[in-house]
Design a protein around this motif. Sequence first.
Motif, PDB file in Angstrom:
ATOM      1  N   UNK A 101       1.721   6.503  -7.098  1.00 22.84           N
ATOM      2  CA  UNK A 101       0.603   7.346  -7.521  1.00 22.84           C
ATOM      3  C   UNK A 101       0.850   8.824  -7.226  1.00 22.84           C
ATOM      4  N   UNK A 102       1.739   9.115  -6.285  1.00 26.21           N
ATOM      5  CA  UNK A 102       1.963  10.504  -5.864  1.00 26.21           C
ATOM      6  C   UNK A 102       2.836  11.293  -6.836  1.00 26.21           C
ATOM      7  N   UNK A 127      13.199   0.275  -4.860  1.00 26.47           N
ATOM      8  CA  UNK A 127      14.348   1.198  -4.910  1.00 26.47           C
ATOM      9  C   UNK A 127      15.171   0.934  -6.164  1.00 26.47           C
ATOM     10  N   UNK A 128      15.439  -0.335  -6.445  1.00 25.12           N
ATOM     11  CA  UNK A 128      16.229  -0.684  -7.633  1.00 25.12           C
ATOM     12  C   UNK A 128      15.579  -0.212  -8.928  1.00 25.12           C
ATOM     13  N   UNK A 138       0.836  -1.211   0.000  1.00 28.66           N
ATOM     14  CA  UNK A 138       0.000   0.000   0.000  1.00 28.66           C
ATOM     15  C   UNK A 138       0.869   1.258   0.000  1.00 28.66           C
ATOM     16  N   UNK A 139       1.919   1.260   0.811  1.00 30.65           N
ATOM     17  CA  UNK A 139       2.816   2.414   0.873  1.00 30.65           C
ATOM     18  C   UNK A 139       3.474   2.648  -0.489  1.00 30.65           C
ATOM     19  N   UNK A 183      12.680   9.933  -2.421  1.00 26.50           N
ATOM     20  CA  UNK A 183      12.602  10.836  -1.269  1.00 26.50           C
ATOM     21  C   UNK A 183      11.318  10.602  -0.465  1.00 26.50           C
ATOM     22  N   UNK A 184      10.221  10.348  -1.170  1.00 25.54           N
ATOM     23  CA  UNK A 184       8.954  10.075  -0.498  1.00 25.54           C
ATOM     24  C   UNK A 184       9.030   8.772   0.291  1.00 25.54           C
TER      25      UNK A 184
END
Length: 190
Positions: A74-75, A133-134, A67-68, A84-85
């Motif tokens: 989506x942000x 991240x990758x 979910x995160x 960074x988010x």
Amino acid sequence: MTRRNDKRDILVATAAGLFWRRGFTVTSLAHIAAESGIPLGNIYYYFKTKAELARGVADIFVAETEDMLTSIVEADQDPRKRLLLLIEKLSHSLKSRVENGCPIALGIRDFRHESPEAAERAAEVFSLLIGFIGRELGRTGIRPSAALGTARNALAEWQGGIMLAHGLKDATVLAESFRRMERLLVPIRG
């Protein structure tokens, strides 16, 4: 009246908190019943063993991480902003990580003996984070093998920071780890 899934969710959430604060081994189903307000006999309707309950907790870890990551995607479309988010979202639990350590890492360790399936499921969180991240680093032009190595380094920085901050009871240690993660994942471009 509370529905079946509501009680199941309450039991899993209660177990997750107790496993994190007290440890999996010392937390009994009776502890979970007392904390949740659900009679001990009713727990067996939802979970036959503590190992099954551990699997439910591991499923929460994975679902919350998915979910995160979805909310991050989506942000923003920019991979650097997404990274960074991610760091920002991980830092939201700084205080509880300093107090109790990482529930995911503790779950992996503690579940391994009695519920190896739950330990493997909890470890999926780290795979999800490394993969995210990758991929985002790859979108910045970093070659895949370097992106994967950097992603693993970032996760090791986060987990090491949690462990050290927890051991020293010092939130600045973990805050410093987040700053190092930021420099690692989103270096200043000259």
